[in-house]
Scaffold this active site. Sequence first.
Site, short mmCIF file in Angstrom:
data_model
loop_
_atom_site.label_atom_id
_atom_site.label_comp_id
_atom_site.label_asym_id
_atom_site.label_seq_id
_atom_site.Cartn_x
_atom_site.Cartn_y
_atom_site.Cartn_z
N ARG A 65 -5.73 34.24 76.46
CA ARG A 65 -6.68 34.66 75.97
C ARG A 65 -7.35 32.96 76.00
O ARG A 65 -6.98 32.35 76.95
CB ARG A 65 -6.97 34.28 74.47
CG ARG A 65 -5.42 33.78 74.20
CD ARG A 65 -4.90 32.92 72.76
NE ARG A 65 -6.19 31.87 71.74
CZ ARG A 65 -6.62 31.04 72.27
NH1 ARG A 65 -4.84 30.24 72.90
NH2 ARG A 65 -7.29 29.97 71.81
N GLY A 66 -8.70 32.87 75.79
CA GLY A 66 -9.36 32.22 76.23
C GLY A 66 -10.40 31.98 77.20
O GLY A 66 -10.30 32.08 78.34
N ALA A 67 -11.96 31.60 76.86
CA ALA A 67 -12.51 31.72 78.01
C ALA A 67 -12.35 31.29 79.63
O ALA A 67 -12.13 31.88 80.51
CB ALA A 67 -13.68 31.32 77.95
N ASP A 259 -17.51 26.86 71.61
CA ASP A 259 -17.43 28.18 72.22
C ASP A 259 -19.13 27.81 72.81
O ASP A 259 -19.58 28.75 73.98
CB ASP A 259 -17.26 29.47 71.76
CG ASP A 259 -15.94 29.77 71.46
OD1 ASP A 259 -15.30 30.11 71.28
OD2 ASP A 259 -15.49 28.53 70.39
N ASN A 269 -18.40 27.16 67.22
CA ASN A 269 -17.43 27.20 67.51
C ASN A 269 -16.48 27.96 66.40
O ASN A 269 -16.48 28.23 65.51
CB ASN A 269 -16.75 25.37 67.21
CG ASN A 269 -14.88 25.39 67.90
OD1 ASN A 269 -14.61 25.84 68.85
ND2 ASN A 269 -14.53 24.71 67.36
N LYS A 270 -14.88 27.75 66.23
CA LYS A 270 -13.63 28.92 65.39
C LYS A 270 -15.10 28.05 64.17
O LYS A 270 -14.64 27.16 63.69
CB LYS A 270 -12.90 28.27 66.42
CG LYS A 270 -12.09 29.73 64.59
CD LYS A 270 -12.18 30.89 65.86
CE LYS A 270 -11.71 31.05 66.44
NZ LYS A 270 -12.12 32.03 67.77
#
Length: 367
Positions: A65-67, A259, A269-270
């Site tokens: 996970r994570g771009a 992001d 962002n989150k």
Amino acid sequence: MHFPLIPMVKLEEIKQIFKPKLLPIIWNKTKLTLLDQSRLPFEKIYVDVTKVEEVSDAIRTMKVRGAPAIGITAGYGMVLAIQDSISLEKAISDLTKAKKILDESRPTAVNLMWATSRMLNKAKDLVEQGNAKSVKELKELLEIEANKIFEEEYEAELKIGLYGIEKVNDGDTILTQCNAGGLATGTGLGTALAPAKLANALGIKVSVIAPETRPWLQGSRLTVYELMEENIPVTLIADTAVGLVMFKKMVNSVMVGADRILSDGHVFNKIGTFKEAVIAHELGIPFYALAPSSTFDMISTVDQVKIEERSPDEVRSIKGVYISPKEVKVYNPVFDVTPPKYVSAIITEYGIIYPPFDKNMRRMLGK
């Protein structure tokens, strides 16, 4: 705007001083070994993948996970795609099919499509220009390209971390949000966690406060685990305790990932990031967004960016156990947006950008 050049000797020095203890992605010529992040923090299990379909499944099921981590994984997946190719023509065909398979595993992941396109285009250029005269040569050269994707990401994070250290003093405590560490980037370092990791490696004592980050609990499951693996002091708090820890002066700065960052300084962002920024601004605590320049969106306006919403059951339940009535209406946005007035600076691999962001960001990018 603060753009000091990082002396190469300093960059090379930190590469020798800091060695990640947690390696989410390990390449070994004929196989890719991945830390299964869906099992963390209770089980540390590595899985070997040798086929494109297995790489795609690992991305789809959130083992990776994570771009940035997804992009790195996809790059190596393209190398695996030609393990059994019998000719250069077949290799290009196999790579084209592999790109389609990998791209479909996470259709919204920009880094994924970027990495597979880069690898396929590189292969086509090598064959067309006669620089790869056999499948063996093509595989070796594509492996070099995949390694470059990893190395470029890692070097950008090192630079972000070194610039971030300029905002850290010995004994500081940093508040973060979600997981913007090496698990998300695939390198073992990360963006928002990079200053804390590099500072501690250099003997600057820094601790971190990590909110749990509901509903996926990336803070409690991943950030806390990652920092403990690196022997960095970390305290886990409930999301609702963020205001109090800042009010009690338990925090010297807030460092978060991003992001997407717009040209005017809006930071996506989150979910929960905006709350931290507003409270930090009110209490005079600096708030920094740390991200590579690839995160910058120089075209979109804040109203044009769609904020993803996920399943209501992520809020109604935890690991399949309902904690609220099943019928209750739920609003579950994944991200929020922080206006530039609350952002003290944006820290990138090129330097530290201060307000006014619209002017200084374009200067940095030469646009």
